[in-house]
Design a protein around this motif. Structure first.
Motif, PDB file in Angstrom:
ATOM      1  N   UNK A 120       0.502  -1.269  -0.122  1.00 33.60           N
ATOM      2  CA  UNK A 120       0.088  -0.217   0.284  1.00 33.60           C
ATOM      3  C   UNK A 120       0.909   0.967   0.144  1.00 33.60           C
ATOM      4  N   UNK A 121       0.370   2.347  -0.777  1.00 29.88           N
ATOM      5  CA  UNK A 121       1.328   3.472  -1.002  1.00 29.88           C
ATOM      6  C   UNK A 121       0.756   4.426   0.748  1.00 29.88           C
ATOM      7  N   UNK A 122       2.437   5.218   1.198  1.00 31.45           N
ATOM      8  CA  UNK A 122       2.389   6.139   1.971  1.00 31.45           C
ATOM      9  C   UNK A 122       3.640   7.127   2.054  1.00 31.45           C
ATOM     10  N   UNK A 123       2.029   7.854   2.512  1.00 33.91           N
ATOM     11  CA  UNK A 123       3.268   9.621   2.363  1.00 33.91           C
ATOM     12  C   UNK A 123       3.205   9.672   4.043  1.00 33.91           C
ATOM     13  N   UNK A 124       4.093   9.927   4.621  1.00 28.71           N
ATOM     14  CA  UNK A 124       4.722  10.368   5.839  1.00 28.71           C
ATOM     15  C   UNK A 124       5.813  11.694   5.530  1.00 28.71           C
ATOM     16  N   UNK A 125       4.797  13.151   6.460  1.00 27.70           N
ATOM     17  CA  UNK A 125       5.468  13.820   6.566  1.00 27.70           C
ATOM     18  C   UNK A 125       6.075  14.518   8.269  1.00 27.70           C
ATOM     19  N   UNK A 126       6.890  14.736   8.913  1.00 29.19           N
ATOM     20  CA  UNK A 126       7.662  13.944   9.852  1.00 29.19           C
ATOM     21  C   UNK A 126       7.100  15.168  10.345  1.00 29.19           C
ATOM     22  N   UNK A 127       7.197  16.244  10.217  1.00 28.21           N
ATOM     23  CA  UNK A 127       7.215  17.284  11.479  1.00 28.21           C
ATOM     24  C   UNK A 127       5.695  18.428  10.370  1.00 28.21           C
ATOM     25  N   UNK A 128       5.163  17.789  12.069  1.00 29.06           N
ATOM     26  CA  UNK A 128       3.588  18.602  12.346  1.00 29.06           C
ATOM     27  C   UNK A 128       3.874  20.007  11.772  1.00 29.06           C
ATOM     28  N   UNK A 129       4.799  21.375  12.792  1.00 23.84           N
ATOM     29  CA  UNK A 129       4.842  22.562  12.903  1.00 23.84           C
ATOM     30  C   UNK A 129       6.577  22.511  12.467  1.00 23.84           C
ATOM     31  N   UNK A 130       6.225  24.195  11.470  1.00 23.90           N
ATOM     32  CA  UNK A 130       8.358  23.948  11.383  1.00 23.90           C
ATOM     33  C   UNK A 130       8.119  25.381  11.081  1.00 23.90           C
ATOM     34  N   UNK A 169      -5.346   7.961  -8.495  1.00 25.53           N
ATOM     35  CA  UNK A 169      -6.173   8.993  -7.270  1.00 25.53           C
ATOM     36  C   UNK A 169      -4.567   9.339  -6.368  1.00 25.53           C
ATOM     37  N   UNK A 170      -5.114  10.470  -5.526  1.00 30.27           N
ATOM     38  CA  UNK A 170      -4.257  11.213  -4.436  1.00 30.27           C
ATOM     39  C   UNK A 170      -3.728  10.173  -2.853  1.00 30.27           C
ATOM     40  N   UNK A 171      -3.235  10.186  -2.309  1.00 37.55           N
ATOM     41  CA  UNK A 171      -1.968   9.793  -1.220  1.00 37.55           C
ATOM     42  C   UNK A 171      -1.823  11.039  -0.263  1.00 37.55           C
ATOM     43  N   UNK A 172      -2.109  10.957   0.201  1.00 32.98           N
ATOM     44  CA  UNK A 172      -2.131  12.938   1.118  1.00 32.98           C
ATOM     45  C   UNK A 172      -1.013  12.277   2.271  1.00 32.98           C
ATOM     46  N   UNK A 173      -0.214  12.914   3.002  1.00 35.96           N
ATOM     47  CA  UNK A 173       0.618  12.747   4.398  1.00 35.96           C
ATOM     48  C   UNK A 173      -0.473  13.948   5.284  1.00 35.96           C
ATOM     49  N   UNK A 174      -0.421  14.312   5.858  1.00 38.94           N
ATOM     50  CA  UNK A 174      -0.935  14.776   7.207  1.00 38.94           C
ATOM     51  C   UNK A 174      -0.493  15.822   7.138  1.00 38.94           C
ATOM     52  N   UNK A 175       0.217  16.620   6.538  1.00 39.42           N
ATOM     53  CA  UNK A 175       0.652  17.840   6.993  1.00 39.42           C
ATOM     54  C   UNK A 175       1.900  18.714   7.640  1.00 39.42           C
TER      55      UNK A 175
END
Lengths: 111, 114
Positions: free
Chosen positions: A1-11, A98-104
């Motif tokens: 399965x595809x996955x996108x990881x954005x490790x930082x919630x805030x920069x 289709x698009x799979x998004x990270x958490x931002x």
């Protein structure tokens, strides 16, 4: 399965400082990656896609297949860059995608 | 030109009520997507239409969720017997012909289930 990881919630950075928003992905196919941005009180919009190899508003992103990364960079941050940034991976199906998004990651640029 | 529009912008429902969310895509756009965005999360894919055909509904969380696009333009996402975990922003996006490319997003409908 595809996955996108954005490790930082805030920069949080100061104006004029370099910025790097991290994005890592996992996908068995050939990846097509995007960065979408959402400014305050505005809708989600495309910032850039890797295949176009453009620099938009001073931002660039390079696809690194070896590290499965697509980090977003800007050498000198501006206050107007403050926004929510989402990395997205396009999954190809039969005749559509289709698009799979990270958490931002929320980017805050202070004066 | 006009972008993607969604209505209502805000909806408050009591648990157990049915809701209907509307999406008007960009005129002529073949592809239409629905996403659910919970607080602090990125958008999550719900379903995809190509014209009036629903080609992918793999992201719909339960059979309480139903989407339609009967004439290949306006789409409605219906949630039956709403529950608190349905509280989220529901985003609609449309795209022109061809596989891949930019999706254009609407402003979203914020659903709060009490």
């Amino acid at each position: 399965a595809q996955r996108v990881t954005q490790p930082e919630k805030l920069l949080s950075v100061f104006k004029g400082a370099p910025v790097e928003l991290k994005c890592n992905y996992s996908y068995s196919g050939s990846p097509e990656l995007f960065w979408y941005v959402q400014y305050s009180r505005q809708r989600l919009q495309l910032l850039l896609r890797h295949i176009s190899r453009e620099s938009i508003k001073g931002f660039t992103a390079d696809l690194n297949k070896g590290e499965t990364s697509f980090h977003l960079k800007k050498p000198f941050a501006q206050e107007e860059d403050s926004a929510m940034y989402y990395c997205a991976l396009e999954r190809l199906n039969s005749g559509y995608s289709t698009l799979t998004f990270g958490k931002g990651t929320m980017l805050l640029v202070s004066p | 030109g006009a972008g993607v529009s969604q209505s209502p912008r805000y909806k408050v429902a009591k648990r157990g009520q049915d809701v209907a969310l509307r999406c008007d895509p960009i005129s002529g756009h073949v592809s239409l997507f629905w996403y659910q965005q919970a607080l602090g999360q990125g958008p999550e894919f719900l379903t995809y239409f190509q014209n009036e055909a629903q080609l992918d509904k793999s992201g719909l969380p339960s059979d309480r969720f139903f989407a339609e696009r009967p004439e290949g333009s306006v789409s409605t996402l219906k949630i039956q017997r709403t529950q608190q975990e349905d509280s989220a922003v529901y985003l609609c996006a449309s795209k022109g012909k061809g596989v891949g490319g930019e999706q254009f997003f609407g402003p979203g409908t914020r659903l709060t289930v009490l």
